[in-house]
Motif scaffolding. Structure first.
Motif, PDB file in Angstrom:
ATOM      1  N   UNK A  86      40.457  87.657  -7.799  1.00  0.00           N
ATOM      2  CA  UNK A  86      40.848  86.262  -7.589  1.00  0.00           C
ATOM      3  C   UNK A  86      39.699  85.446  -7.002  1.00  0.00           C
ATOM      4  N   UNK A  87      39.500  84.265  -7.560  1.00  0.00           N
ATOM      5  CA  UNK A  87      38.470  83.356  -7.058  1.00  0.00           C
ATOM      6  C   UNK A  87      39.049  82.351  -6.066  1.00  0.00           C
ATOM      7  N   UNK A  88      40.316  81.975  -6.270  1.00  0.00           N
ATOM      8  CA  UNK A  88      40.968  81.014  -5.378  1.00  0.00           C
ATOM      9  C   UNK A  88      42.410  81.423  -5.112  1.00  0.00           C
ATOM     10  N   UNK A  89      42.834  81.197  -3.898  1.00  0.00           N
ATOM     11  CA  UNK A  89      44.249  81.247  -3.533  1.00  0.00           C
ATOM     12  C   UNK A  89      44.593  79.866  -2.983  1.00  0.00           C
ATOM     13  N   UNK A  90      45.489  79.170  -3.664  1.00  0.00           N
ATOM     14  CA  UNK A  90      45.874  77.811  -3.277  1.00  0.00           C
ATOM     15  C   UNK A  90      47.356  77.826  -2.927  1.00  0.00           C
ATOM     16  N   UNK A  91      47.672  77.422  -1.710  1.00  0.00           N
ATOM     17  CA  UNK A  91      49.068  77.454  -1.263  1.00  0.00           C
ATOM     18  C   UNK A  91      49.562  76.033  -0.981  1.00  0.00           C
ATOM     19  N   UNK A  92      50.535  75.617  -1.765  1.00  0.00           N
ATOM     20  CA  UNK A  92      51.209  74.354  -1.509  1.00  0.00           C
ATOM     21  C   UNK A  92      52.349  74.575  -0.529  1.00  0.00           C
ATOM     22  N   UNK A  93      52.341  73.854   0.588  1.00  0.00           N
ATOM     23  CA  UNK A  93      53.426  73.890   1.569  1.00  0.00           C
ATOM     24  C   UNK A  93      53.342  72.580   2.333  1.00  0.00           C
ATOM     25  N   UNK A  94      54.206  72.378   3.324  1.00  0.00           N
ATOM     26  CA  UNK A  94      54.170  71.138   4.093  1.00  0.00           C
ATOM     27  C   UNK A  94      54.303  71.333   5.598  1.00  0.00           C
ATOM     28  N   UNK A  95      54.867  72.476   6.038  1.00  0.00           N
ATOM     29  CA  UNK A  95      55.199  72.607   7.456  1.00  0.00           C
ATOM     30  C   UNK A  95      54.647  73.872   8.113  1.00  0.00           C
TER      31      UNK A  95
END
Length: 352
Positions: A86-95
């Protein structure tokens, strides 16, 4: 060459919170005054508007990063890749990570770094970061990853949407019944197959809309609890979504080179059943068409609104045969679409 999703995974918590479980709540108006209607009536109206019968809350010993890790692990296994690639781990969250019965969110280190740690990835070339973009955060992460791959900066990316909204809801607010917990993840990579991501659009509206969703104090003025909770101006969001989202979806499709008749499924953020239906109906009216049956799969009735997790969870459930009567077949043209805090909008045209 194409940029495609090669693996999916999701985590749906085991704790089921039914509508009737809210019968004992003391719901109050935003000014702290009592609501004249009985809870049974409030809940009945809530069900009629949102379509939600039950939702899922995460187990007390877990946090957002745990849910993200579980979904990520499934996606990696589904794609049959070595996580070290894996080159990137992108995590969408808000809190962030909010532990059960605690008052403060923990965002250092980032959820992305925590997930990378839990996955045991040793390569420092695997860059992990968080994306705060409201409910459209997972979609936006896919858009980011696609851009990295197109630019030659990455070959394989992990994009996750995870949230534990049950930790940031005000029990005195009727809107608290909307929210839930969960996580969904995908592996995005360049392949020799056809299809994949065809086109995407994003937008941020902030002149009047920036604070339609915000963090505010409890509706109970007698409470000594000074924590902040997720709050929203529901009517303003509804009107904004109906005015802006269909046009964004149309722009995305029109610039994809495909026609409306080619579209097989629309996987829209599971925000509110009536609002989602109205958005998609208005989208089709822009083409002087009626909304086809089964074009818009829904999970909100049983899973509630888990923010960034709704779209990837919905996609994973369909592909794994967990949503009765729904399927996506080879060559199908689909659209991912979302709207949320910011106010942000995005859409992706994708060929499976």
């Amino acid at each position: 060459m194409a940029i495609k999703i090669t693996g999916t995974g999701s985590y749906v918590p085991d704790v089921v919170k039914k509508n009737e479980d809210f019968n004992q709540n003391e719901f109050l108006n935003t000014d702290g005054s009592s609501i004249k209607q009985k809870n049974e009536v409030i809940i009945q109206k809530f069900k009629a508007i949102t379509g939600i019968k039950e939702r899922r809350y995460t187990e007390e010993h877990l946090t957002t990063s745990d849910l993200a890790f579980y979904a990520a692990k499934k996606a990696i296994e589904d794609a049959n890749i070595n996580p070290e690639e894996l080159d990137y781990i992108i995590v969408g969250h808000n809190y962030g990570d909010i532990k059960h019965n605690t008052e403060q969110s923990d965002t250092v280190p980032s959820i992305g770094s925590r997930v990378k740690h839990l996955l045991g990835i040793r390569s420092p070339k695997c860059v992990a970061y968080d994306l705060l973009f409201g409910c459209p955060g997972w979609n936006q992460g896919v858009i980011h990853a696609s851009a990295f791959i197109k630019a030659g900066l990455a070959k394989k990316c992990l994009i996750i949407g995870a949230e534990t909204l049950s930790r940031v809801v005000d029990k005195h607010d009727r809107d608290s019944m909307i929210y839930s917990d969960g996580a969904g993840a995908v592996i995005l990579e360049e392949t020799k197959e056809e299809g994949g991501i065809i086109n995407q659009v994003s937008a941020t509206h902030t002149v009047d809309e920036a604070h339609f969703i915000y963090f505010g104090e409890t509706n109970n003025p007698e409470s000594k609890d000074h924590r902040k909770y997720i709050k929203m101006y529901g009517r303003k969001i509804y009107e904004f979504a109906l005015n802006q989202v269909p046009a964004a979806m149309k722009a995305c499709l029109d610039n994809s080179g495909y026609e409306i008749k080619d579209l097989k499924k629309i996987l829209i953020h599971q925000a509110n059943e009536k609002m989602d239906e109205a958005i998609v109906q208005r989208f089709y009216k822009l083409y002087d068409m009626e909304m086809p049956q089964d074009i818009m799969p829904m999970t909100i009735s049983m899973l509630g609104n888990s923010s960034v997790a709704t779209v990837p969870t919905l996609y994973d459930m369909i592909l794994k045969g967990k949503l009765e009567g729904q399927s996506i077949n080879k060559g199908d043209l689909i659209m991912f679409a979302s709207v949320g805090a910011g106010m942000n909008i995005n859409a992706i045209v994708y060929k499976y």
